[in-house]
Design a protein around this motif. Structure first.
Motif, mmCIF file in Angstrom:
data_model
loop_
_atom_site.group_PDB
_atom_site.id
_atom_site.type_symbol
_atom_site.label_atom_id
_atom_site.label_comp_id
_atom_site.label_asym_id
_atom_site.label_seq_id
_atom_site.Cartn_x
_atom_site.Cartn_y
_atom_site.Cartn_z
ATOM 1 N N SER A 69 88.446 47.987 22.269
ATOM 2 C CA SER A 69 89.146 46.707 22.276
ATOM 3 C C SER A 69 88.828 45.985 23.580
ATOM 4 O O SER A 69 88.692 46.617 24.644
ATOM 5 N N TYR A 70 88.721 44.679 23.491
ATOM 6 C CA TYR A 70 88.391 43.849 24.646
ATOM 7 C C TYR A 70 89.479 42.784 24.781
ATOM 8 O O TYR A 70 89.877 42.151 23.794
ATOM 9 N N SER A 71 89.954 42.602 26.017
ATOM 10 C CA SER A 71 90.858 41.478 26.260
ATOM 11 C C SER A 71 90.039 40.198 26.271
ATOM 12 O O SER A 71 88.880 40.192 26.676
ATOM 13 N N THR A 113 86.529 40.767 28.096
ATOM 14 C CA THR A 113 86.483 41.653 29.263
ATOM 15 C C THR A 113 86.602 43.099 28.814
ATOM 16 O O THR A 113 87.544 43.462 28.097
ATOM 17 N N ASP A 114 85.622 43.915 29.222
ATOM 18 C CA ASP A 114 85.651 45.351 28.927
ATOM 19 C C ASP A 114 86.443 46.038 30.032
ATOM 20 O O ASP A 114 86.005 46.130 31.181
ATOM 21 N N GLY A 115 87.629 46.510 29.693
ATOM 22 C CA GLY A 115 88.499 47.107 30.697
ATOM 23 C C GLY A 115 87.959 48.392 31.282
ATOM 24 O O GLY A 115 88.302 48.757 32.420
ATOM 25 N N ARG A 124 92.624 29.298 32.501
ATOM 26 C CA ARG A 124 92.585 29.989 31.217
ATOM 27 C C ARG A 124 93.628 29.394 30.268
ATOM 28 O O ARG A 124 94.710 28.984 30.690
ATOM 29 N N ALA A 125 93.285 29.342 28.942
ATOM 30 C CA ALA A 125 94.229 28.791 27.968
ATOM 31 C C ALA A 125 95.506 29.617 27.928
ATOM 32 O O ALA A 125 95.479 30.851 28.027
ATOM 33 N N THR A 126 96.625 28.926 27.778
ATOM 34 C CA THR A 126 97.920 29.604 27.753
ATOM 35 C C THR A 126 98.123 30.315 26.416
ATOM 36 O O THR A 126 97.420 30.074 25.433
ATOM 37 N N GLU A 146 80.198 43.872 16.306
ATOM 38 C CA GLU A 146 80.973 42.673 15.974
ATOM 39 C C GLU A 146 82.452 42.950 16.144
ATOM 40 O O GLU A 146 82.940 44.026 15.776
ATOM 41 N N LEU A 147 83.128 41.964 16.708
ATOM 42 C CA LEU A 147 84.551 42.083 17.001
ATOM 43 C C LEU A 147 85.306 40.907 16.371
ATOM 44 O O LEU A 147 84.754 39.817 16.231
ATOM 45 N N VAL A 148 86.562 41.142 16.016
ATOM 46 C CA VAL A 148 87.438 40.079 15.530
ATOM 47 C C VAL A 148 88.760 40.179 16.272
ATOM 48 O O VAL A 148 89.083 41.214 16.869
ATOM 49 N N MET A 149 89.531 39.112 16.223
ATOM 50 C CA MET A 149 90.800 39.088 16.946
ATOM 51 C C MET A 149 91.783 40.061 16.296
ATOM 52 O O MET A 149 92.039 39.996 15.094
ATOM 53 N N SER A 150 92.318 40.971 17.090
ATOM 54 C CA SER A 150 93.276 41.957 16.600
ATOM 55 C C SER A 150 94.684 41.687 17.102
ATOM 56 O O SER A 150 95.641 42.233 16.558
ATOM 57 N N SER A 151 94.823 40.902 18.164
ATOM 58 C CA SER A 151 96.139 40.497 18.668
ATOM 59 C C SER A 151 95.954 39.204 19.455
ATOM 60 O O SER A 151 94.844 38.673 19.547
ATOM 61 N N LEU A 152 97.032 38.703 20.010
ATOM 62 C CA LEU A 152 96.956 37.438 20.737
ATOM 63 C C LEU A 152 96.190 37.560 22.049
ATOM 64 O O LEU A 152 95.884 36.533 22.673
ATOM 65 N N ARG A 153 95.863 38.781 22.471
ATOM 66 C CA ARG A 153 95.134 38.952 23.730
ATOM 67 C C ARG A 153 93.916 39.857 23.597
ATOM 68 O O ARG A 153 93.266 40.154 24.593
#
Length: 514
Positions: A119-121, A136-138, A170-172, A195-202
């Motif tokens: 997962s990436y933020s 961002t790769d934590g 950064r967008a709120t 390939e990645l897709v949005m999994s949460s709001l962050r």
């Protein structure tokens, strides 16, 4: 001398056949489109009506049918077609969980994804009138940045590794929330082709298909390894065990299948449906009969009173008595609902002051039914009164004069002259009133909503429910899902019952007055 008729351009055969050909092409396109969408009944109905209409209007020999065809087409489209659709649905498992075709249900299941991998933020950064997506790769501290893009539809963004995050604010979270739907349609592709897709709001995460389709139609859950096969008896993909038998775990959504007479058998076999159905059927017949008898009785008596020659101010009384017919029924029903309120209604206040009682109009089955009959009598008597006023004018005065010479009184005149002469012409209207009140959905829905509810039933049912409102509640208010197939079966039974009762009434009336 021969008369040469001048033919205008709009009367030429060439124009007529050109218009018919264009209409035929249009109908053919629409039929193919409906068939491709799986609307087979609509396609067949459109084809039959259109082909018949084009044939009638294209040939001279069928000229007379041009005047009959619109009425027949309207009856077929608005009466026969809905009836056929209802009967067809009654033989299926069509419900809130079984609305799709098998192909569509399969595709919905195949489109499901589950989170797999890292997962990436993420963050959104403004770039002029557009945005940039940054991941961002934590674990490694690497940054990935997309080119500028705008929201709109499904799109794949290629992200490249960057040394740092973009400059700027950064967008709120609020901005991300407002654009959540658009972000969910974005696929982010990293340099390693993942390939990645949005999994949460962050966060953006890697995903994989939840199910994989095999050549024999089996769906395999990629997380658990459980296999599912289509069970065409119930219209669901159901899990199978090692022996190939059904394990009972069903995938939603299901799909529509033909189940034969199952819905009709449920009405007579399932006690949770059978008992309320039979009780509601008896109450529906009693309610319809009581309504017809009371509205005719009240309307006829009031018509005789306002036609009484010695009565002064007849015109005022007529207007006042007809006023309930002029007020829309739903307004009157809602007013009565307030008047019969058990705690604050004016009717209970009067009964409490005069007799010390406060009937539970909405919670007790017997008083609730009495209230429904009272309200419906109020709504229906003006129509019968108007009819009786007109029919009373057709009774010769000589009959009453001869009766007076024999010493008959008002009551004898009413039962020996007025009633027999009014009942015969009123009979067809009484049968129509019976059929209307058999399906009086508005009254029940607005006044009691079928309540008070019956206990111990598998379908929602109430003591004041008529068959039509019971069907509505099954179709749209069922706790276990909207069961349109069962509702269609009951609607088909209602059609047969009303038709049979109407035929019996007509035959009984014919035997009585022949």
């Amino acid at each position: 001398m021969d008369v040469v008729r001048k033919t205008h351009w709009w009367q030429s055969d060439t124009l007529k056949w050109s218009v018919i050909a264009l209409l035929g092409l249009l109908v053919g396109y629409l039929v193919v489109l409906m068939y491709a969408q799986g609307e087979y009944l609509f396609a067949i109905m459109t084809l039959l009506l259109s082909a018949t209409g084009l044939y009638i209007f294209a040939r001279r020999k069928t000229y007379a049918w041009r005047y009959v065809y619109p009425g027949l087409a309207g009856m077929g489209l608005f009466v026969l077609f809905p009836l056929v659709c209802t009967i067809a649905i009654a033989f299926t498992n069509y419900s809130s969980t079984n609305q799709l075709t098998q192909e569509r249900a399969q595709q919905v299941l195949l489109d499901r994804q589950y989170q797999a991998g890292k997962s990436y933020s993420f963050g959104l950064y403004p770039s002029g009138d557009a945005w940039q997506l940054a991941l961002t790769d934590g674990d490694s501290g690497k940054y990935y940045l997309s080119d500028a893009f705008t929201f709109g539809g499904e799109q794949t963004l290629t992200l490249n590794e960057a040394d740092a995050l973009p400059a700027g604010e950064r967008a709120t979270l609020r901005a991300i929330t407002q654009n959540r739907q658009a972000l969910s349609q974005i696929t982010a592709r990293l340099p390693d082709e993942s390939e990645l897709v949005m999994s949460s709001l962050r966060q953006f995460s890697g995903t994989r298909p939840l199910y994989t389709l095999a050549g024999d139609g089996t769906l395999t859950n990629n997380q658990s390894g459980v296999k599912y096969q289509p069970n065409n008896d119930i219209g669901f993909y159901e899990s199978v065990n090692a022996d190939g038998g059904w394990a009972g775990d069903k995938l939603s959504p299901g799909y529509t299948v033909t189940i034969g007479w199952y819905n009709f058998m449920r009405v007579f076999v399932d006690e949770g449906i059978q008992k309320p159905f039979m009780a509601i059927f008896v109450w529906t017949v009693v309610f319809s009969l009581l309504t017809v008898v009371l509205t005719v009785a009240v309307g006829m008596v009031l018509a005789c009173l306002v036609q009484w020659e010695s009565l002064k101010g007849k015109a005022i009384y007529r207007v006042l008595l007809i006023l309930p017919y002029a007020v829309p029924s739903f307004i009157s029903i809602l007013i009565f609902k307030g008047l019969f309120n058990q705690s604050f209604g004016e009717i209970n206040m009067m009964l409490s002051s005069l007799f010390g009682i406060k009937p539970a109009w909405f919670s007790d089955p017997n008083t609730a039914r009495a209230m429904v009959v009272i309200v419906n009598t109020w709504l229906g008597y003006p129509y019968m009164m108007i009819l009786c006023m007109g029919l009373l004018k057709a009774i010769p005065d000589d009959l009453y004069e001869a009766s007076a010479m024999d010493g008959a009184g008002p009551f004898q005149n009413f039962f020996k002259i007025t009633l027999p002469l009014l009942i015969k012409p009123l009979t067809p209207l009484m049968i129509a009133s019976f059929a209307f009140n058999f399906n009086n959905f508005v009254l029940i829905q607005l006044l009691t909503n079928g309540g008070p509810d019956r206990l111990g039933t598998t379908t929602p049912a109430g003591y004041t429910d008529l068959l039509v409102s019971y069907t509505y509640r099954i179709a749209f208010e069922g706790g276990g899902g909207q069961d349109f197939g069962l509702a269609a079966a009951i609607a088909t039974l209602i059609f047969l019952l009303v038709g049979a009762l109407a035929i019996v009434n007509l035959k009984a009336t014919r035997m009585k007055f022949d």
